[in-house]
Design an enzyme around this catalytic site. Structure first.
Site, mmCIF file in Angstrom:
data_model
loop_
_atom_site.group_PDB
_atom_site.id
_atom_site.type_symbol
_atom_site.label_atom_id
_atom_site.label_comp_id
_atom_site.label_asym_id
_atom_site.label_seq_id
_atom_site.Cartn_x
_atom_site.Cartn_y
_atom_site.Cartn_z
ATOM 1 N N GLU A 158 -2.582 61.192 -19.949
ATOM 2 C CA GLU A 158 -1.571 61.304 -18.879
ATOM 3 C C GLU A 158 -1.900 60.393 -17.702
ATOM 4 O OE1 GLU A 158 1.086 62.653 -19.728
ATOM 5 O OE2 GLU A 158 0.252 63.625 -21.505
ATOM 6 N N HIS A 161 -0.738 57.099 -18.499
ATOM 7 C CA HIS A 161 0.717 56.961 -18.283
ATOM 8 C C HIS A 161 0.998 56.598 -16.828
ATOM 9 C CE1 HIS A 161 2.904 57.828 -21.902
ATOM 10 N NE2 HIS A 161 2.312 58.997 -22.112
#
Lengths: 184, 174
Positions: A158, A161
Site C-alpha cells: 500500500e 501505491h
C-alpha cells in the site's frame, strides 16, 4: 503505545458512513504517480478514509486499498489482514495517511496480486519485519508501530501505491510474472 | 558422447502431449537435452531446446516429423556451435515497464539498454486488457553510469507514455 492505538482504531471513529467507490486499473495514470501528502484532519480525507474501508470491505479477498486505486492521488490507504491465513501480527482495520517505512528487515519472496492489476500476479521480495509511521485520519495523531509477515507485506504494497509504484515495479525478474488463474 | 549440438524449436497451437512427443523423439536418438525453455504465448506453444548427441539433423527432423504432421506445429532443427558463456563482469538489473498498450514500447526502451552496452538476458512481455507490461533482466557492463542509463530509460518511457523502473537484480547468497 502506538500499536495498541492502531489496533483499537475502527472506522467508527471517522463519524461518517463510507461509500463504495470504483477501483481503477492499470494503466490508469493515477496509479503511477506519487500521491500528494494530506492533512489527515481535512473532512474530505476523513470521507475518503471511510470510502476506502467501505470499498475494501465489499471487495472479496481485498486486504488493503490505496487512495490512488479509487482514482485519488493522495497518500492514504487502508489495511485489514485480520482474516488472512498468512497473518501473524495484525492491527485489525486501520487507515494511515502520509505513511512511510521507518525500518525493515528479513526479506521474503511471495506471490502478490492487486485489484488494480487483475490479470497478473508476481513474485515480490518484501521485508517480513517492518516498522511504519503514519497519521490516523480524523484526529491526525502520528502513530508508529512494528508488524511482521503478511501485515508487513500488505503495508509495503500500500505504501508503494501511495508512492506511485505497483507490485509490477518490484517483481523479481522476467519469469516472476504469472497470468492470474483464479479470480476472487 | 558426440559434441554435436542442435537447436530444436517447436512452435504452434497448444495441445497436451507436445513436450512428451518431442522429448520421446529426442530420447529415441539418445540425445541429451542441455537447455530448454517453453512457454505459452496467447495459447500458442513455443519451445526451444538445445540437445547434444550422436545424431545428424536429418535424423532428428525425421523423428520429430509426426509432431508437425497435422499442420498445427512447426518444428525446426539446426546445428549450432558451442559458444563460451560470456562472464558478465558487470551488474545485473531488472527493468519493469508498464503502461497503456501501443506499438514501439519494447523497441524504445530496449534501445536505451543497447545504447548503454547492456545485454538483455531474459525478457517477458504481457498484454492484459489495456495494460502492456515488459519485464527484462539485463546485464550492464562494469563501469556503466547507471544513473545516466536510468535517466535515459525514464526519458524514453515518458516519450512513449509508459512508466519504467530499473532495480538491481537481487540474489540470495546462501
Amino acid at each position: 503505545m502506538s500499536g495498541e492505538r492502531v489496533a483499537a482504531w475502527t472506522e467508527a471513529e471517522l463519524g461518517v458512513a463510507g461509500k463504495v467507490r470504483e477501483v481503477v486499473r492499470a494503466p490508469e495514470g493515477v496509479l503511477s504517480a506519487r500521491g500528494a501528502d494530506v492533512d489527515p484532519t481535512d473532512p474530505e480525507i476523513v470521507l475518503l478514509a471511510a470510502d476506502l474501508v467501505a470499498t475494501m470491505r465489499v471487495s472479496p479477498g481485498c486486504v488493503g486499498l490505496a487512495a490512488n486505486q479509487v482514482g485519488v492521488g493522495v497518500r492514504v490507504f487502508c489495511v485489514d489482514v485480520a482474516a488472512h491465513p498468512k497473518t501473524r501480527t495484525h492491527h485489525g482495520t486501520f487507515v494511515l495517511c502520509n505513511a512511510e517505512v521507518v525500518e525493515s528487515s528479513r526479506n521474503e519472496r511471495a506471490r502478490e496480486g492487486c485489484m488494480s492489476v487483475p490479470d497478473l500476479t508476481g513474485d515480490v521480495k518484501r521485508a517480513a519485519r517492518l516498522t511504519v509511521r503514519g497519521q490516523l485520519p480524523g484526529t491526525g495523531e502520528t502513530v508508529a508501530f512494528a508488524t511482521d509477515a503478511f501485515e508487513a507485506r500488505a503495508l509495503q504494497h500500500e505504501i508503494d501505491h501511495t508512492d506511485g509504484l505497483l507490485f509490477l515495479d518490484r517483481v523479481a525478474g522476467a519469469h516472476a510474472i504469472y497470468p492470474r488463474q483464479t479470480y476472487l | 558422447m558426440s559434441s554435436d549440438l542442435y537447436a530444436v524449436t517447436v512452435i504452434g497451437h497448444d495441445r497436451p502431449g507436445i513436450i512428451a512427443a518431442t522429448t520421446a523423439g529426442l530420447a529415441e536418438l539418445g540425445l541429451n537435452i542441455e537447455d530448454s525453455t517453453m512457454t505459452l504465448l496467447r495459447g500458442h506453444f513455443a519451445m526451444m531446446l538445445l540437445c547434444r548427441g550422436d545424431a545428424d539433423a536429418a535424423a532428428i527432423e525425421r523423428v520429430l516429423a509426426p509432431l508437425a504432421a497435422d499442420g498445427d506445429l512447426d518444428v525446426a532443427v539446426r546445428p549450432v556451435a558451442d559458444v563460451a558463456t560470456v562472464a558478465p563482469g558487470g551488474s545485473a538489473w531488472v527493468l519493469t515497464v508498464h503502461g497503456g498498450d501501443r506499438s514501439g514500447i519494447v523497441s524504445a526502451l530496449i534501445a536505451e539498454v543497447a545504447a548503454a552496452g547492456g545485454n538483455v538476458t531474459d525478457l517477458t512481455t504481457r498484454l492484459a486488457g489495456d495494460l502492456y507490461l515488459l519485464v527484462a533482466e539485463l546485464d550492464l557492463p562494469a563501469g556503466t553510469d547507471v544513473a545516466a542509463v536510468e535517466d535515459a530509460i525514464r526519458a524514453s518511457a515518458e516519450r512513449v507514455g509508459v512508466t519504467a523502473t530499473l532495480r538491481p537484480a537481487e540474489a540470495d547468497e546462501l
